[in-house]
Every structure is written in structure tokens, then in C-alpha cells.
Design an enzyme around this catalytic site. Structure first.
Site, PDB file in Angstrom:
ATOM      1  N   ARG A  39       0.800  -1.226   0.000  1.00 36.44           N
ATOM      2  CA  ARG A  39       0.000   0.000   0.000  1.00 36.44           C
ATOM      3  C   ARG A  39       0.837   1.283   0.000  1.00 36.44           C
ATOM      4  NH1 ARG A  39      -4.049   0.054   4.568  1.00 36.44           N
ATOM      5  NH2 ARG A  39      -2.976  -1.719   5.478  1.00 36.44           N
TER       6      ARG A  39
ATOM      7  N   ASP B 186       7.810  -1.509  11.055  1.00 38.97           N
ATOM      8  CA  ASP B 186       6.963  -0.414  10.555  1.00 38.97           C
ATOM      9  C   ASP B 186       6.141   0.237  11.661  1.00 38.97           C
ATOM     10  OD1 ASP B 186       5.077  -2.325  11.149  1.00 38.97           O
ATOM     11  OD2 ASP B 186       4.275  -2.509   9.116  1.00 38.97           O
TER      12      ASP B 186
ATOM     13  N   GLY C  64      -5.989  -8.013  15.024  1.00 40.59           N
ATOM     14  CA  GLY C  64      -6.281  -9.252  15.732  1.00 40.59           C
ATOM     15  C   GLY C  64      -6.900  -8.907  17.083  1.00 40.59           C
TER      16      GLY C  64
HETATM   17  C1  UD1 Z   1      -0.557  -8.440  12.525  1.00 38.75           C
HETATM   18  C2  UD1 Z   1      -1.152  -9.401  13.556  1.00 38.75           C
HETATM   19  C3  UD1 Z   1      -2.427  -8.803  14.129  1.00 38.75           C
HETATM   20  C4  UD1 Z   1      -2.158  -7.435  14.712  1.00 38.75           C
HETATM   21  C5  UD1 Z   1      -1.484  -6.525  13.667  1.00 38.75           C
HETATM   22  C6  UD1 Z   1      -1.033  -5.253  14.312  1.00 38.75           C
HETATM   23  C7  UD1 Z   1      -0.558 -11.670  12.875  1.00 38.75           C
HETATM   24  C8  UD1 Z   1      -1.007 -12.897  12.216  1.00 38.75           C
HETATM   25  N1  UD1 Z   1      -1.411 -10.660  12.928  1.00 38.75           N
HETATM   26  O1  UD1 Z   1      -1.491  -8.382  11.456  1.00 38.75           O
HETATM   27  O2  UD1 Z   1      -2.967  -9.641  15.131  1.00 38.75           O
HETATM   28  O3  UD1 Z   1      -3.353  -6.846  15.197  1.00 38.75           O
HETATM   29  O4  UD1 Z   1      -0.318  -7.163  13.101  1.00 38.75           O
HETATM   30  O5  UD1 Z   1      -0.587  -4.374  13.324  1.00 38.75           O
HETATM   31  O6  UD1 Z   1       0.558 -11.606  13.337  1.00 38.75           O
HETATM   32  N2  UD1 Z   1       5.982  -9.584   8.176  1.00 38.75           N
HETATM   33  C9  UD1 Z   1       7.126 -10.243   7.770  1.00 38.75           C
HETATM   34  N3  UD1 Z   1       7.019 -11.429   7.114  1.00 38.75           N
HETATM   35  C10 UD1 Z   1       5.814 -11.989   6.866  1.00 38.75           C
HETATM   36  C11 UD1 Z   1       4.658 -11.322   7.272  1.00 38.75           C
HETATM   37  C12 UD1 Z   1       4.768 -10.128   7.930  1.00 38.75           C
HETATM   38  O7  UD1 Z   1       8.239  -9.761   7.995  1.00 38.75           O
HETATM   39  O8  UD1 Z   1       5.801 -13.087   6.274  1.00 38.75           O
HETATM   40  C13 UD1 Z   1       6.104  -8.306   8.872  1.00 38.75           C
HETATM   41  C14 UD1 Z   1       5.498  -7.150   8.075  1.00 38.75           C
HETATM   42  O9  UD1 Z   1       6.487  -6.534   7.269  1.00 38.75           O
HETATM   43  C15 UD1 Z   1       4.986  -6.236   9.168  1.00 38.75           C
HETATM   44  C16 UD1 Z   1       4.646  -7.172  10.316  1.00 38.75           C
HETATM   45  O10 UD1 Z   1       5.364  -8.367  10.062  1.00 38.75           O
HETATM   46  O11 UD1 Z   1       5.978  -5.325   9.617  1.00 38.75           O
HETATM   47  C17 UD1 Z   1       3.176  -7.438  10.449  1.00 38.75           C
HETATM   48  O12 UD1 Z   1       2.704  -8.074   9.288  1.00 38.75           O
HETATM   49  P1  UD1 Z   1       1.320  -7.704   8.631  1.00 38.75           P
HETATM   50  O13 UD1 Z   1       1.121  -8.543   7.453  1.00 38.75           O
HETATM   51  O14 UD1 Z   1       1.208  -6.242   8.481  1.00 38.75           O
HETATM   52  O15 UD1 Z   1       0.322  -8.200   9.798  1.00 38.75           O
HETATM   53  P2  UD1 Z   1      -1.166  -7.776  10.001  1.00 38.75           P
HETATM   54  O16 UD1 Z   1      -2.003  -8.498   9.042  1.00 38.75           O
HETATM   55  O17 UD1 Z   1      -1.269  -6.303  10.046  1.00 38.75           O
HETATM   56 CA    CA Z   2       0.123  -4.382   9.375  1.00 37.93          CA
END
Ligand code: UD1
Ligand code: CA
Length: 450
Positions: free
Chosen positions: A15, A105, A140
Site C-alpha cells: 500500500r 513499521d 487481531g
Molecule cells: C498483525 C497481527 C495482528 C495485529 C497486527 C497489528 C498476525 C497474524 N497478525 O497483522 O494480530 O493486530 O499485526 O498491526 O501476526 N511480516 C514479515 N514477514 C511476513 C509477514 C509479515 O516480515 O511473512 C512483517 C510485516 O512486514 C509487518 C509485520 O510483520 O511489519 C506485520 O505483518 P502484517 O502482514 O502487516 O500483519 P497484520 O495483518 O497487520
Molecule cells: Ca500491518
């Protein structure tokens, strides 16, 4: 307490609509990632692991720029937050203290909050940072049973009743590293997103008889950046806090909303900052200085009682002693200026030293660059540089010397000497009038002709 940070920063940040990895977008003058690393650094962690994926090489450079000891873990495919933490497994090898998962982030988590999570670790095996969301949206949801956290339900998988819960997951988790790694192994991806959710470790931990608890922080701390709009919002939040802090520290801001700070700006008591001043990284201003309107400062130190601007630019390496005056449309770079010295109008001072109480006339330029290399200009104390002097570096002007206006100074000037290098003035009586008459006559002929 031994801690290790696991900072998740592999996401693409779709985004943001950007070629730059999300965590490298700047907030208050430094990448978002630095803010998360700085908060975590206050725990004096034994290891800091950054999980990178999209733009991993760039992210690695930024992380190691902040802390050269940072360990990089690569997550080549982004299969979820649990998968990301698993990628840090090798880097955690042999570490038995508490692992703390942060997001690269999410820049506003405070050291106090992290400290509370460490404390809560005395009662619980797994500690989750939660917050009461004004608009819980897609966060979450935390399902509590007394002081025990039962599980975390991702929005996509939540029932309408669960979606009504406003206590949300920030994503920050603290857990003994060996336990975290063993819990992660049991996480599957049988859910709406087909992702390995880190949040699943709660239910798994509880089923294995472990305790899980929640520490609650202010929602403002959990603001994550997913879009340019949120980046702007984060910047506004940062600036508001920085302005309030500066004023609480005894700094006068005439129009606080127009002053922009960097993450590390330091300003002493009784300094006055006029409207529309921008501070880049690495600026220290001592007490009682005045920064006048529309000035831009970065990488500089301004001592007590100095006045800068209006419309001045101080660039990296600028070191101003006490009671210096820098006036309008003056640019200074990599220069040390002695106490009481003045550079008041329309000048460029680069790669230079200027002694105490010297006066640099309007339009002076240190010609520091020969097209290939930069050279130094040394000006002694009590020197008077005449207006529009070009100082062709390398060059030295001795104490108490003077240069005549309009001079191009190419060789060193002895102390107390006057150096002049300009064509002698010649005067032709009546010539101005004769010349004008001739030109006017020519113009009249031309107009008649056409
Ligand atoms: C996540 C949480 C959610 C919480 C929210 C808060 C999980 C499953 N969900 O959701 O409960 O309320 O954050 O913002 O954890 N990232 C990686 N590798 C990956 C996936 C993600 O490095 O494979 C990093 C992303 O760059 C980011 C962070 O982890 O900085 C969170 O990932 P994101 O996909 O944004 O999680 P949410 O769906 O927002
Ligand atoms: Ca997020």
C-alpha cells in the site's frame, strides 16, 4: 534480564506503492526501521535480529547503519508473521533469554512499555502487547479469561462476537526464546489468509499448560505505517510530540506547528525558534540561541547566544561558537566559526575555519571545489573580508588582515595585511552621457526603419 530483539521487516508494504522497502521510508529524518530499533535498543539487547525480505540488501544496510552488530535473517517468501519469526531461528541459536518481537513499521513503541513487558514476564511465559482500539478495524482481537490470554483471533477468522472486542493485538510479543521457537514449530496455516500466524502461538502455549498475559499500552504507541497517509500521520504525531517536548524543555516556539524536528534534535533552554524552521538529523543548539524564520539546519552545532537567519542554511559539519551571527541567505557547510564572528548576508562558507570576531562581508564565497577536490579556507581572527570576495581555496588569511571588496584571493594573506585583487578603476569624464545619447539615437533609427 538477557533480551534479543526480533524485528520483522520483510513485508512488501504494497500500500506504500513504492520501490523503496516500507521500513526505509523516513520518519523524522531516519528510516522507520531505526525508530523500532531505537526503542528496542533501550533494553540493551544481547542480539538484534532484523528479518528482511523485500529489498533485503537495502534493509540490511539501513539496519547495520543503525547498529553494525545487527544480525540479518532473510525471509525470502513472506508466508506470515510466525514464518518470519522462524526465519530468525538460526540467529537465536544458543540464546536462552527473552525474545521480543517488534515490527519494523511500528515506530512509537516506548521503552517504558517494553520494560513493562519484561516485568510481566515474571508472571507469564508469553506476554502480548495489547491496546484498546478506538476503531478496532482489522486488528487481531485478544480473547481474555481473567488475567490469562486464551488466544488471539485474526479479524479474517473472527466471529461477529469476537469482532465486537476492542482489545487488540499490537503485534509485540515477549517470550523466552527457546519456548518461542518450539511454539512456532506447531503453527500451521489453516486459516482464512493461508498464512502462518504468530498469533497462533497463544492457543498452542495455553494448550501446553503455559501462561499467557497482556500488557496494555496507549493506542498511539501501536500506530503502524502501511500507506503514505499513515506515514504522514506518523510524522504529524512525531512532530506534535517533539514540539511539546521542546516547549516543556524551555524552548520558545513562536509557531510550533510550523517547526519540524528530527528524531535527535537537541535545543537548549531559552532558545527561540521562529516560524518555519526545519531541523534535519544531528542538530544541537545550546541555550539562548535564536533561529530566525525560514532557516534549515542539519548536522550542526550552534553554541550559546548565536543568531541564525532568517533564511539561513546550516549544513553538516557546521560548528558555531558562542555569539556568532549568521544572516539571511547564507549557506555554511563543514565549517568552524569562532565566537563573535559574523557572516551576515548572501554568502557561501564551505570547508573553512573562521577565527573569533572576524567579519565576512556580503556575497563572500569560499571557492572550495575545483571540480575534482574540495579545499580548505582558513581565516584568522579579527579579519575583515570585504564584500564579494572570492576566496579560492586552499587559502589562508592571517589574523587581523583585510580583503578589498570584489577581490579574488588566490594566495595566502599575511596577518594585518590588506589584500586587493581587482582591476584598477578608470574614469572617463562625460563618457556616460555620450554613450547614452549614442544608444538612444540608434534605438530611434531602428524604430523608424521597422
Ligand atoms: C498483525 C497481527 C495482528 C495485529 C497486527 C497489528 C498476525 C497474524 N497478525 O497483522 O494480530 O493486530 O499485526 O498491526 O501476526 N511480516 C514479515 N514477514 C511476513 C509477514 C509479515 O516480515 O511473512 C512483517 C510485516 O512486514 C509487518 C509485520 O510483520 O511489519 C506485520 O505483518 P502484517 O502482514 O502487516 O500483519 P497484520 O495483518 O497487520
Ligand atoms: Ca500491518
Amino acid at each position: 534480564m538477557n533480551t534479543a530483539l526480533i524485528i520483522l521487516a520483510a513485508g512488501m508494504g504494497t500500500r506504500m506503492n513504492s520501490d523503496i522497502p516500507k521500513v526505509l521510508h523516513p520518519l523524522a529524518g531516519v528510516p522507520l526501521l531505526h525508530h523500532a530499533m531505537a526503542a528496542g535498543a533501550t533494553l540493551a539487547p544481547e542480539r538484534t535480529i532484523v528479518v528482511a525480505g523485500h529489498g533485503a540488501a537495502q534493509v540490511a544496510r539501513a539496519a547495520q547503519g543503525y547498529d553494525p552488530e545487527t544480525i540479518l535473517a532473510e525471509q525470502t517468501e513472506q508466508l506470515g508473521t510466525a514464518h518470519a519469526v522462524a526465519a530468525a531461528g538460526d540467529a537465536l541459536d544458543g540464546f536462552s533469554g527473552t525474545a521480543i518481537v517488534l515490527y519494523g513499521d511500528t515506530p512509537f513503541i516506548t521503552p517504558e512499555t517494553l520494560e513493562k513487558m519484561i516485568q510481566a514476564g515474571a508472571q507469564h511465559d508469553v506476554v502480548v502487547l495489547g491496546f484498546h482500539a478506538a476503531d478496532p478495524g482489522r486488528y487481531g482481537r485478544l480473547i481474555l479469561d481473567g488475567d490469562q490470554l486464551t488466544r488471539i483471533t485474526e479479524y479474517k477468522d473472527a466471529t461477529p462476537q469476537e469482532r465486537a472486542i476492542t482489545l487488540c493485538n499490537s503485534g509485540v510479543i515477549a517470550c523466552p526464546a527457546p519456548l518461542l521457537m518450539s511454539l512456532i514449530k506447531s503453527v500451521g496455516n489453516d486459516n482464512a489468509a493461508k498464512e502462518y500466524y504468530l498469533t497462533d502461538i497463544i492457543e498452542i502455549a495455553r494448550a501446553k499448560g503455559h501462561s499467557a498475559g497482556v500488557v496494555i499500552c496507549d493506542e498511539a504507541e501501536t500506530l503502524g505505517v502501511n500507506s503514505r497517509a499513515q506515514l504522514a500521520q506518523a510524522e504529524a504525531t512525531f512532530q506534535q510530540g517533539a514540539r511539546a517536548n521542546a516547549m516543556a524543555d524551555g524552548v520558545t516556539l513562536l509557531a510550533p506547528d510550523t517547526v519540524y524536528f528530527a528524531y535527535d534534535t537537541v535545543i537548549g533552554r531559552d532558545s527561540v525558534i521562529e516560524p518555519h524552521v526545519v531541523f534535519g538529523p544531528d542538530v544541537t543548539i545550546e541555550s539562548g540561541a535564536t533561529i530566525r524564520a525560514f532557516s534549515h539546519l542539519e548536522g550542526c552545532h550552534v553554541a550559546r547566544g548565536s543568531t541564525i537567519g532568517p533564511y539561513a542554511r546550516l549544513r553538516p559539519g557546521t560548528e558555531l561558537a558562542e555569539d556568532v551571527r549568521i544572516g539571511n541567505f547564507v549557506e555554511i557547510k563543514n565549517a568552524t566559526i569562532g565566537s563573535g564572528a559574523k557572516v551576515n548576508h548572501l554568502s557561501y562558507i564551505g570547508d573553512a575555519t573562521i577565527g573569533n570576531d572576524s567579519n565576512i562581508g556580503a556575497g563572500t564565497i569560499t571557492c572550495n571545489y575545483d571540480g575534482v577536490m574540495k579545499h580548505h579556507t582558513h581565516i584568522g581572527r579579527d579579519v575583515f573580508i570585504g564584500s564579494n570576495t572570492m576566496l579560492v581555496a586552499p587559502v589562508q588569511i592571517g589574523d587581523g588582515a583585510m580583503t578589498g571588496s570584489g577581490s579574488v584571493i588566490t594566495s595566502d594573506v599575511e596577518p594585518d595585511a590588506l589584500a586587493l585583487s581587482r582591476a584598477p578603476q578608470i574614469e572617463k569624464p562625460g563618457m556616460a552621457r555620450r554613450l547614452m545619447d549614442k544608444l538612444r539615437a540608434a534605438k530611434t533609427r531602428q524604430q523608424r526603419g521597422s
